[in-house]
Scaffold this active site. Structure first.
Site, PDB file in Angstrom:
ATOM      1  N   ASN A 279       0.920  -1.197   0.074  1.00  0.00           N
ATOM      2  CA  ASN A 279       0.117   0.046  -0.012  1.00  0.00           C
ATOM      3  C   ASN A 279       0.750   1.300  -0.180  1.00  0.00           C
ATOM      4  OD1 ASN A 279       0.875  -0.491   2.657  1.00  0.00           O
ATOM      5  ND2 ASN A 279      -1.184  -0.296   3.727  1.00  0.00           N
TER       6      ASN A 279
ATOM      7  N   ARG B  60       4.164   7.923  11.284  1.00  0.00           N
ATOM      8  CA  ARG B  60       3.798   7.585  12.491  1.00  0.00           C
ATOM      9  C   ARG B  60       3.630   8.609  13.370  1.00  0.00           C
ATOM     10  NH1 ARG B  60       2.501   3.786  10.391  1.00  0.00           N
ATOM     11  NH2 ARG B  60       2.909   1.807  10.573  1.00  0.00           N
TER      12      ARG B  60
ATOM     13  N   GLN C 117      -3.375   4.823  18.730  1.00  0.00           N
ATOM     14  CA  GLN C 117      -4.149   4.585  17.915  1.00  0.00           C
ATOM     15  C   GLN C 117      -4.852   3.435  18.429  1.00  0.00           C
ATOM     16  OE1 GLN C 117      -2.232   6.223  13.570  1.00  0.00           O
ATOM     17  NE2 GLN C 117      -2.395   4.023  13.681  1.00  0.00           N
TER      18      GLN C 117
ATOM     19  N   HIS D 108      -6.367   6.666  10.474  1.00  0.00           N
ATOM     20  CA  HIS D 108      -5.625   6.129   9.802  1.00  0.00           C
ATOM     21  C   HIS D 108      -6.017   5.165   8.594  1.00  0.00           C
ATOM     22  CE1 HIS D 108      -1.185   3.831  10.207  1.00  0.00           C
ATOM     23  NE2 HIS D 108      -1.532   4.336   9.050  1.00  0.00           N
TER      24      HIS D 108
END
Length: 396
Positions: free
Chosen positions: A147, A285, A314, A333
């Site tokens: 990805n 991040r 997260q 995210h």
């Protein structure tokens, strides 16, 4: 037979989709540079379907159970009473995504006596304590590049959203207004701006290649300098350090892994050295940025905007200040979990499992740690000082 614990994000609040916006997605047969796409022997899903949520199960459940394995799929991962915590002690394999990470701390790894393999469905393995994994001889793998382009596209989108001040303009339109002066008082052209890329790995290079046609002036910093011909092709200026890079840019994009060197790197001191009114897009991040320093810089005007889709922790709590800080274009995210990206990292996860169960070597580009040391991609991205043999392996 193995017990596989899979942690995925919850299904949509309206339920698992009965239909999709598109009937098909384009077939990608190779990645830039000729790197091959995931190549499992088979898949049990339709590309373009929602695979990253619990009901999607990464398309793995039926196949794994038909092979005699025990499969537990859950989104419940927080706290001592969570399904993740209860099922972990006798799990042989743990799979999760960076978007809804199953945090494997040293304490949790100590409890997981059977754990042999940790797989990130996607890119980024910092939610696993890699030192603890090395000490236990646990293999950690991720579906590298699956990805990367998804994240790069999201990055370019957020650069444009910030510089053009899209969020405010859309909000005015959605609320029934037509306040053109209000809509454009912070809107600029990207053309001619100085864009700096922090870490020019696969995602960073994809961002460079996609931003170049906008007529920007590009520079970068990385532990490994890019080939001269690549720098010349994109008119890239190399800087030895992030400290040098940020002094001379209007836009910073961040693509470095989270390590002890990068944790909290975007702090008050570094932000103060950037030109006033700079923008930052961080799809890497959240913990690379000092949370409160970003807020202060936006409130003072030192930063004109901040975007990204990574948070610390997260999922981010409802009162996280990045949700409401001025001039932000944050997303949850999602950059790497488009339906297109899901098809690739689900296929790559199956490929990793097929090789693991067959006793075959995992692709070097999928490896983070193996046999007690950093290997493949891990040697390049996470090891403090990669050895010559590690670099050779990573370049194979």
């Amino acid at each position: 037979m193995a017990k596989i614990l899979i942690v995925l994000y919850p299904d949509p609040v309206t339920g698992y989709p009965p239909v999709y916006a598109r009937e098909t997605i384009p077939e990608i047969t190779e990645y830039p540079g000729g790197v091959t796409v995931p190549s499992p022997k088979a898949i049990d899903f339709v590309p373009g379907q929602l695979l990253g949520s619990v009901s999607g199960g990464l398309g793995l459940k039926n196949w794994l159970e038909s092979e005699g394995h025990t499969v537990v799929i859950t989104s419940d991962k927080e706290g001592a009473d969570s399904v993740f915590e209860k099922e972990l002690p006798d799990a042989d394999i743990v799979i999760s995504q960076p978007f809804w990470p199953a945090y494997l701390t040293a304490e949790r790894i100590e409890k997981a006596k059977n754990l042999q393999l940790v797989v990130t469905a996607g890119i980024g393995s910092d939610h696993t304590d890699l030192n603890a994994a090395n000490e236990r001889g646990i293999t950690v793998a991720e579906v590298t590049y699956s990805n990367s382009i998804s994240v790069a596209e999201h990055t370019v989108m957020q650069v444009l959203v910030l510089v053009r001040d899209f969020v405010k303009q859309h909000q005015i339109a959605a609320e029934g207004g037509w306040n053109i002066a209000d809509a454009v008082e912070r809107s600029y052209d990207l053309e001619g701006m100085r864009v700096g890329v922090f870490a020019a790995g696969r995602i960073g290079r994809a961002v460079i290649e996609r931003l170049a046609p906008f007529g920007v002036r590009l520079s970068y910093t990385d532990r490994f300098r890019l080939p001269q011909e690549y720098e010349e092709k994109y008119n890239l200026t190399f800087h030895e350090s992030i400290e040098d890079l940020v002094k001379e840019i209007d836009v910073l994009t961040v693509h470095a892994p989270l390590t002890e060197e990068t944790r909290g790197l975007l702090n008050d001191e570094l932000l103060a050295t950037m030109p006033r009114g700079a923008y930052i897009v961080n799809p890497a991040r959240g913990a690379i940025a000092d949370r409160d320093a970003i807020v202060r810089a936006l409130e003072s005007g030192q930063l004109a905007g901040y975007a990204g889709d990574v948070w610390d922790p997260q999922p981010a709590p409802a009162d996280h200040p990045w949700r409401t800080m001025p001039h932000n274009a944050m997303t949850t995210h999602t950059s790497g979990t488009s339906l297109s990206g899901q098809a690739r990292y689900a296929a790559g996860t199956r490929e990793v499992l097929e090789d693991w169960f067959a006793g075959s070597p995992l692709r070097p580009e999928y490896l983070i740690v193996e046999g007690g040391s950093y290997r493949g991609t891990g040697a390049h991205s996470y090891a403090q000082q990669p050895t010559h043999s590690d670099e050779q392996q990573n370049n194979q």
